[in-house]
Design a protein around this motif. Structure first.
Motif, short mmCIF file in Angstrom:
data_model
loop_
_atom_site.label_atom_id
_atom_site.label_comp_id
_atom_site.label_asym_id
_atom_site.label_seq_id
_atom_site.Cartn_x
_atom_site.Cartn_y
_atom_site.Cartn_z
N PHE A 185 0.82 -1.20 0.00
CA PHE A 185 0.00 0.00 0.00
C PHE A 185 0.86 1.26 0.00
N SER A 236 -1.61 3.71 6.22
CA SER A 236 -2.23 2.40 6.00
C SER A 236 -3.59 2.64 5.37
N PRO A 237 -4.19 1.63 4.75
CA PRO A 237 -5.54 1.82 4.18
C PRO A 237 -6.53 2.36 5.21
N LEU A 258 -7.56 3.67 -3.67
CA LEU A 258 -6.55 2.66 -3.42
C LEU A 258 -6.74 2.04 -2.04
N ALA A 259 -6.95 2.90 -1.05
CA ALA A 259 -7.15 2.43 0.33
C ALA A 259 -8.39 1.53 0.42
N PHE A 294 -7.69 -1.98 -0.97
CA PHE A 294 -6.95 -2.81 -0.02
C PHE A 294 -7.82 -3.20 1.16
N ASN A 295 -8.57 -2.24 1.67
CA ASN A 295 -9.36 -2.47 2.87
C ASN A 295 -10.48 -3.49 2.63
#
Length: 223
Positions: free
Chosen positions: A56, A89-90, A117-118, A121-122
């Motif tokens: 990330f 972080s996400p 993007l977050a 990933f999340n």
């Protein structure tokens, strides 16, 4: 990256100082087959490509760095770290407001990209756990499905996170400039000409690219 004598060094810092397993072989073969790299590699031979190991962070840094200088990107990233309380972080990014992210110097579009993007990933929509087994183009295809990530960003990820050995980022302005200066006496270079030069670098085009970057900026590039 050096440490002060007697100062404890974290395992993360030690890991970052380990060269990719192919690095020595790649340098030897590149020096054998390319007259320019035969001179450049000994000149900058004390360093090597390092990875942050965090997918990330690598992608977020690449988005921040789109279409701005390395120095400007680092400045914005430092501000992102501040608003995220040193932990990008996400979850932390999604907890920040648009205004907070904008205050770090991100454009409205880059805010959207980093939030998207977050969210990818999340939510677990990405096959990150499978990337190691996937070939370069398959990883690029999956990453390019995320808003704001194009081929250049995906290639930066393959270089700086996955440390893939044979990536040639032809959309990278620094690489094209370095090829121009080192192989064409500063004359403009087309993608076709750059690709022809790089044909001599396979299967270690990532390593050659890293030394091209070093030739125009001695400070190692990182994402």
């Amino acid at each position: 990256m050096s440490s002060v004598k007697d100062k404890p060094v974290s395992m993360e810092a030690i890991a970052e100082q380990i060269a990719p397993e192919y690095w020595e072989q790649a340098c030897a073969e590149l020096m054998k087959h390319d007259r320019i790299l035969k001179k450049l590699i000994p000149k900058y031979g004390s360093g090597f490509l390092v990875t942050r190991g965090d997918a990330f962070t690598t992608l977020a840094r690449a988005i921040v760095g789109q279409q701005i200088s390395v120095a400007a990107a680092q400045s914005v990233w430092n501000k992102v770290l501040l608003v995220a309380k040193k932990k990008v972080s996400p979850k932390n990014i999604l907890a920040l407001s648009v205004e907070e992210l904008r205050s770090a110097g991100l454009s409205g579009r880059k805010v959207e990209y980093i939030q998207d993007l977050a969210e990818h990933f999340n939510s677990g929509r990405l096959h990150a756990h499978q990337w190691k087994e996937m070939d370069d183009e398959s990883v690029i295809k999956e990453l390019c499905a995320i808003r704001g990530i194009g081929r250049w960003t995906a290639e930066m990820f393959l270089i700086f996170n996955m440390v893939r050995p044979n990536i040639l980022p032809l959309d990278d302005v620094g690489l094209i400039r370095a090829i121009s200066l080192n192989y064409f006496s500063g004359e403009p270079v087309s993608r076709h000409e750059a690709r022809e030069v790089a044909a001599n670098w396979a299967p270690w085009r990532t390593v050659a690219t890293w030394y091209m970057w070093r030739s125009i900026d001695p400070i190692p590039v990182e994402y």
